[in-house]
Design an enzyme around this catalytic site. Structure first.
Site, PDB file in Angstrom:
ATOM      1  N   ILE A 374       1.812   7.598  -2.717  1.00 18.43           N
ATOM      2  CA  ILE A 374       1.867   7.049  -1.367  1.00 18.43           C
ATOM      3  C   ILE A 374       0.899   5.886  -1.202  1.00 18.43           C
ATOM      4  CG2 ILE A 374       1.446   7.569   1.072  1.00 18.43           C
ATOM      5  CD1 ILE A 374       4.026   8.762   0.033  1.00 18.43           C
ATOM      6  N   ASP A 375      -0.317   6.031  -1.718  1.00 20.33           N
ATOM      7  CA  ASP A 375      -1.330   4.989  -1.569  1.00 20.33           C
ATOM      8  C   ASP A 375      -0.879   3.658  -2.164  1.00 20.33           C
ATOM      9  OD1 ASP A 375      -3.537   5.436  -0.043  1.00 20.33           O
ATOM     10  OD2 ASP A 375      -4.778   6.228  -1.648  1.00 20.33           O
ATOM     11  N   ASP A 376      -0.435   3.691  -3.404  1.00 19.72           N
ATOM     12  CA  ASP A 376      -0.006   2.452  -4.056  1.00 19.72           C
ATOM     13  C   ASP A 376       1.211   1.860  -3.373  1.00 19.72           C
ATOM     14  OD1 ASP A 376      -1.540   1.682  -6.645  1.00 19.72           O
ATOM     15  OD2 ASP A 376      -1.456   3.858  -6.677  1.00 19.72           O
ATOM     16  N   ARG A 450      -4.017   6.041   6.070  1.00 19.21           N
ATOM     17  CA  ARG A 450      -3.577   4.742   5.552  1.00 19.21           C
ATOM     18  C   ARG A 450      -2.069   4.567   5.678  1.00 19.21           C
ATOM     19  NH1 ARG A 450      -7.571   5.207   2.004  1.00 19.21           N
ATOM     20  NH2 ARG A 450      -6.243   6.025   0.364  1.00 19.21           N
TER      21      ARG A 450
END
Length: 629
Positions: A374-376, A450
């Protein structure tokens, strides 16, 4: 010179240095630096495979490991760790002996040996270290590992306890380990040192406690396997084949498993255990891929667990655009074309619990093709958003990425890193430290915050949507009593609180909302006298905020970014923080290299060489964009 002028001057310098550091393919190649574990394991692997033409590499790694030893003989996984880290010390000590370049009688080795003995010996090391020791013949396979049958590979995905209840990165380590433990395999060469004398005897009471903890698990496996109809011998062989297939199917183009050095290390031993020759192409390619993770862009060479190329490139591309570099700029175009080329097209393990959406995510490293997170993905989507408004192929990539992110929201309303709804706490029957954060992939404040920041700032999803309401409820439920949030993948409460505040603000939550006001109050309460912020990695282990008593660039930038998002005017505390950040960017000392990335609680922390650029660039840009009007 006023604050905005100072910021403009610093932004100009940061932008110039970053654009000049960009690679020809559009990526940024900063180092991902962890503890000595990967360096130690590389030496162990070279010696186990009896590779004779890597002595320069072995020498380089020996020097790096030696340079990280503390005066008391221990190794640490973060600089302010009290006394030292037992597992890291065992890994450093054993690998130096195995290298053949260090004498057991050396005074610094005697100090390391004394530290190991005084802190409980090999038996008290963490589980990953124990697995390495069992594989190299230093200890017997621990009973808590041997109790897990390889037949777990045959239990269906819906089973209360199955291998698929672990998160993928845990599976990628555990399946190779289970192959070896079930075969009772260890690998000893004529050069293998013997440190079994450091195995302290486990007390009877401790042994009884472990056996008691194992009884329920043992009974569960017994009952589950009795329901499988074939003979035990046939089941065992089927399970070994399935485990081997699982591994081979997850080998990346560069030969590594799951794109991780650590998983690939255990994979090599599993393949050896299954009868593969040390010269087999799978093993040679794995070693070649693992060696490619060597980072030379630093004072000393070291082995990265997984290069952070996509992560760094996505974050820097988005931050540079926030700093005023137009998306039509040649460097931004190159970076976004690189990111476009790294969007995943394959179904990975994420699809096990989320099968009804096409691939659309991004992974962490350049070679990663089927382990998106998810972050990338949200970082890459932020970077390509301006191009998605005008270029069809970017629009298609952006749409599929957003669809994938939305589909990965957990049932509890939050987002986790890699997989959906992977929080089976039945597996806490396994007595491993931090199993809730290592074996599973629960929703976290940093990922949830985020993701909300991206969805709120870069999409047109209505603020009153159920997606946002569920996420807000999750954040409210998981806010600490003091107003902070725990961040799993950074260090630690500053990280989680920054992500939660900026995420909530992006979806329209008021500054006066108790969730925001309590979090802001907490951030201000921990501001250092110099105006900055700094948090110890010890917070992660103790699950409470522990100050570093110094300020770091990334943590100061996170706190500032949160405060800027929640304040319509630059307050004196924000101004003080900006001055501290500008000062930190001029400094060149340990504060800039302190690890602020998290891997394994208590075991592996990361100094991202990119972080002293990314987060200050973002915070300073947000200050300028919001207040210089």
């Amino acid at each position: 010179m006023n604050t905005v002028n100072k910021i403009n001057e610093k932004l100009k310098g940061l932008i110039s240095s970053l654009l000049s550091a960009q690679s020809d393919n559009g990526a940024w190649n900063f180092c991902f630096e962890g503890s000595i574990m990967t360096d130690a394991y590389m030496i162990i692997l070279i010696r186990t495979l009896e590779i004779t033409d890597e002595e320069v590499l072995v020498n380089d790694l020996v020097e790096r490991i030696k340079s990280r030893q503390s005066p008391n003989g221990a190794w640490k996984v973060y600089p302010d760790e009290d006394k030292g880290n037992l597992s890291a010390t065992i890994e450093g000590y054993f690998s130096l002996l195995y290298s053949g370049y260090v004498a057991e009688e050396a005074s610094y080795m005697r100090k390391a040996e004394r530290f190991i003995r005084e802190n409980g010996g090999l038996a008290k090391s963490d589980w990953l270290t124990k697995m390495m020791l069992a594989l190299t013949g230093q200890i017997e396979w621990p009973s808590i590992i041997k109790i897990i049958p390889i037949e777990i590979m045959l239990l269906p995905k819906w089973s209360p306890i199955s291998i698929y209840q672990l998160v993928g990165y845990a599976r990628a380590h555990w399946i190779p380990i289970l192959i070896c433990s079930n075969l009772n395999k260890s690998f000893v060469t004529p050069q293998t040192p013997n440190i079994s004398h450091l195995q302290e005897r486990i007390s009877d009471s401790e042994n009884e406690r472990i056996l008691a903890e194992m009884q329920n698990l043992q009974l569960y496996f017994k009952n589950a396997l009795e329901k499988l109809s074939e003979s035990p011998e046939v089941l065992k062989q089927k399970a070994f084949i399935k485990a081997e297939d699982y591994i081979i199917e997850r080998i990346e183009e560069n030969g590594t498993m799951y794109s991780y050095f650590s998983a690939s290390f255990f994979m090599v031993f599993a393949l050896l255990g299954r009868g593969f020759n040390i010269k087999h192409p799978l093993i040679l390619n794995a070693f070649k891929g693992m060696k490619s993770y060597l980072c030379r862009n630093a004072d000393q060479v070291f082995i990265q667990n997984s290069p952070s190329t996509v992560w760094d490139t996505a974050l820097l591309t988005a931050a540079l655009q926030q700093a005023g570099v137009p998306h039509q700029h040649a460097s931004i175009m190159k970076a976004n074309n690189y990111l476009f080329s790294r969007q995943h097209q394959k179904y990975g393990d994420w699809a096990i619990k989320n099968p009804d959406v096409t691939p659309g995510g991004w992974g962490f490293s350049d070679i990663n093709t089927f382990v998106p997170d998810i972050d990338d993905t949200t970082a890459a989507l932020r970077a390509i958003t301006p191009l998605a408004r005008t270029e069809n192929h970017f629009k298609e990539a952006w749409d599929s990425g957003v669809e994938w992110v939305l589909s990965m929201q957990n049932d509890d309303g939050g987002w986790s890193a890699f997989e959906k709804n992977t929080d089976n706490y039945l597996l806490s029957l396994l007595p491993f430290k931090y199993e809730d954060r290592v074996l599973f992939d629960p929703s976290t404040a940093d990922l949830t915050g985020r993701t909300l920041y991206f969805l709120g700032e870069y999409t047109t999803i209505p603020q009153e949507s159920e997606i946002f309401q569920k996420a807000k409820d999750w954040l409210q439920h998981n806010q600490e009593a003091n107003g902070s949030w725990y961040g799993r993948w950074g260090n630690c409460y500053i990280y989680g609180t920054w992500a939660a505040i900026t995420g909530l603000k992006a979806i329209g939550v008021s500054n006066h909302d108790p969730r925001i006001s309590r979090a802001v109050k907490w951030l201000l309460s921990i501001q250092n006298e110099d105006g900055g912020w700094g948090e110890s990695c010890a917070s992660d282990i103790n699950k409470r905020y522990i100050p570093l008593h110094q300020s770091t660039p990334s943590q100061t930038a996170w706190a500032l970014d949160a405060l800027i998002s929640a304040s319509e005017t630059p307050t004196p505390k924000i101004e003080l923080g900006i001055q501290a950040l500008l000062s930190l960017l001029e400094a060149d000392d340990w504060r800039s290299t302190y690890p602020t990335g998290a891997g394994i609680p208590g075991g592996y922390y990361i100094h991202y060489h990119s972080y002293k650029y990314i987060w200050p660039l973002q915070a300073l840009s947000h200050y300028k964009n919001k207040y210089d009007r």
